[in-house]
Enzyme design. Structure first.
Site, PDB file in Angstrom:
ATOM      1  N   ASP A 163       7.150  -2.154  -5.165  1.00 39.68           N
ATOM      2  CA  ASP A 163       8.101  -2.120  -4.775  1.00 39.68           C
ATOM      3  C   ASP A 163       8.364  -4.612  -4.108  1.00 39.68           C
ATOM      4  OD1 ASP A 163       9.433  -0.486  -4.326  1.00 39.68           O
ATOM      5  OD2 ASP A 163       8.311   0.351  -2.234  1.00 39.68           O
ATOM      6  N   ARG A 185      15.483  -0.172  -3.556  1.00 42.65           N
ATOM      7  CA  ARG A 185      14.840  -1.832  -3.637  1.00 42.65           C
ATOM      8  C   ARG A 185      16.161  -3.007  -3.642  1.00 42.65           C
ATOM      9  NH1 ARG A 185      12.605   1.433  -0.716  1.00 42.65           N
ATOM     10  NH2 ARG A 185      10.362   1.795  -0.636  1.00 42.65           N
ATOM     11  N   ASP A 200       2.170  -1.840   8.189  1.00 37.47           N
ATOM     12  CA  ASP A 200       2.165  -2.997   6.925  1.00 37.47           C
ATOM     13  C   ASP A 200       3.348  -3.921   7.981  1.00 37.47           C
ATOM     14  OD1 ASP A 200       0.345  -2.349   5.638  1.00 37.47           O
ATOM     15  OD2 ASP A 200       2.136  -1.345   4.113  1.00 37.47           O
ATOM     16  N   SER A 223       1.865   8.075   3.205  1.00 36.23           N
ATOM     17  CA  SER A 223       2.662   6.401   3.012  1.00 36.23           C
ATOM     18  C   SER A 223       3.558   6.804   2.476  1.00 36.23           C
ATOM     19  CB  SER A 223       2.625   4.945   2.157  1.00 36.23           C
ATOM     20  OG  SER A 223       2.987   5.023   1.765  1.00 36.23           O
TER      21      SER A 223
HETATM   22  N1  ARG Z   1       6.573   4.883  -7.004  1.00 39.58           N
HETATM   23  C1  ARG Z   1       7.444   5.227  -6.088  1.00 39.58           C
HETATM   24  C2  ARG Z   1       7.872   3.889  -7.414  1.00 39.58           C
HETATM   25  O1  ARG Z   1       8.051   2.917  -7.116  1.00 39.58           O
HETATM   26  C3  ARG Z   1       7.744   5.032  -5.433  1.00 39.58           C
HETATM   27  C4  ARG Z   1       6.395   4.558  -4.323  1.00 39.58           C
HETATM   28  C5  ARG Z   1       6.705   4.713  -2.739  1.00 39.58           C
HETATM   29  N2  ARG Z   1       6.603   4.322  -1.925  1.00 39.58           N
HETATM   30  C6  ARG Z   1       5.655   5.148  -0.894  1.00 39.58           C
HETATM   31  N3  ARG Z   1       5.310   4.572   0.061  1.00 39.58           N
HETATM   32  N4  ARG Z   1       5.669   6.014  -0.887  1.00 39.58           N
HETATM   33  O2  ARG Z   1       9.240   3.633  -7.012  1.00 39.58           O
END
Ligand code: ARG
Length: 414
Positions: free
Chosen positions: A121, A92, A13, A170
């Protein structure tokens, strides 16, 4: 000259975002920023190598200490969201702040991320960035890119994207948790193989004890040895991970309302959260523990949303700090069957009296067993009246209210 700072990981990405920011958004210059929140070294190597191949000016910011401190605040708040200890969510805002600083230092007029329009995110990054005057750009979301399109685009342009050895999942890792999603895991009925796990071994029959020392709700030592927050978390990830501690497989309700199947690993987080809660169980009063559950769940909710700087969080932390003054002591954890089980706890602030609770003593001080008799008579009295009324109404008989006062027949009410 216009310049944009891109949150850069070297993955597909963010790699396709580099040429797109120039071609589609007209920036003269892109700089990539990778923020260290405890990702594995291989991720930095990948980011470095990709940046070099792209001819991208690349900055790495070390935010591990700041991030670890936030993780330990999360311990004081017993923070989990649907079983997930919030590693990605907590990281984040820290990452977004660090990128904003680099962007401002380098005269950027924009900041960009490679998040899709489906996840959490994008919201967490932008909540921080939109506090500034910089333009916020989300190429993947705004241009409606799919993974397939990105792969073709990268191939056409000869962009440096190697498939990596992690399959098509991912993955997002930092000190506090590692998340694995996508591909075959998207089917909730699919049983994941051991291959998705990197931090945790499959639990065996083996066990081990560790002793965690807390000061005011913060873990400060393991087996009597003091650690700073980053080292403490890394150490426990190693030790507890070897016993398969801290695996979560959940259907997670994301902020936009989508449900997503998520797998997580978080050995240190699980160990510290379980130990902390065990110590609170010893020192806090029942009413504090009950009320704190509501405080904790609000804290976790704001953390999940990436809004850890909301005034509400400051107010919640006022309560948390007040209670944590007594959360000092040690907890022994037994790693066993993939669990971190508290098996002993000790504190000079214990709200507990062995002699009062013991089966071996008849009376202590001014309290003796017989004193409970009156309480036992009153206990459940109101529901007894209600149930009698319900039963009487059901038979069609007149409801006879207890007019003789309290349970022991006295007339003096309360
Ligand atoms: N669902 C989790 C969150 O929103 C983690 C997402 C992590 N991203 C990934 N590409 N695995 O905090």
């Amino acid at each position: 000259m216009t310049r944009v700072a891109l949150a850069f990981s070297g993955g597909l990405d963010t790699t396709v975002c580099v040429p797109l920011l120039e071609e589609e958004y007209g920036y003269d210059d892109v700089i990539g920023v990778t923020v260290d929140v405890g990702q594995p070294a291989s991720e930095f190597a990948e980011a470095e190598a990709t940046a070099e191949a792209l001819g991208l000016e690349h900055y790495v910011v070390d935010a591990r200490a700041e991030f670890a401190a936030l993780c330990l605040d999360a311990v004081r708040a017993n923070a989990t969201y649907q079983g997930y200890p919030l590693g990605t969510a907590l990281a984040r805002p820290v990452i977004a702040e660090a990128i904003l600083e680099v962007a401002e230092e380098h005269g950027c007029t924009g900041v960009a991320h490679g998040c899709t329009g489906k996840g959490n995110d994008q919201l967490r990054f932008e909540a921080v960035w939109r506090d500034s005057d910089l333009d916020v750009i989300a190429p993947v979301r705004e241009l409606g890119l799919t993974r397939e399109w990105e792969q073709e685009y990268a191939a056409e342009r000869g962009l440096p994207v190697e498939a990596g050895n992690e399959g098509d999942w991912s993955i997002d890792s930092n000190l506090w948790s590692r998340s694995v999603e996508g591909d075959d895991l998207e089917d909730p009925s699919f049983v994941p193989s051991e291959a998705i796990y990197e931090w945790t071994d499959e639990p065996t029959g083996e066990t081990e004890f560790v002793e965690i020392t807390f000061e005011e709700g913060y873990p400060v030592a393991v087996d009597g040895e003091a650690y700073d927050p980053v080292d403490l978390i890394e150490h426990l990830n190693e030790v507890a991970g070897a016993y398969g501690v801290g695996r979560t497989d959940v259907m997670e309700d994301r902020m936009l309302g989508l449900k997503v199947r998520e797998n997580y690993e978080h050995p240190a987080a699980t160990t510290l959260l379980d130990a902390h809660e065990a110590l609170e169980g010893l020192v806090l009063t029942q009413e504090e523990r009950q009320f704190k559950q509501q405080i904790d769940s609000q804290w976790a909710q704001k953390a999940y949303e990436g809004l850890i700087d909301a005034p509400l969080v400051g107010a919640l932390e006022g309560f948390i700090a007040e209670t944590q003054q007594r959360v000092t002591g040690t907890v022994t954890i037994k790693f066993e069957g993939g669990k971190a089980r508290p098996v002993a706890r000790e504190s000079e602030y214990a709200a507990y009296s062995a002699s009062h609770a013991s089966f071996d003593t008849e009376s202590v001080g001014k309290i003796e067993q017989a004193d409970a008799t009156g309480v036992a008579k009153y206990h459940g009295f109101q529901r007894r009246l209600a149930n009698e009324s319900i039963a009487a109404a059901g038979t069609g008989e007149a409801v006879e209210l207890a007019t003789d006062g309290g349970p022991d027949g006295t007339q003096d009410g309360e």
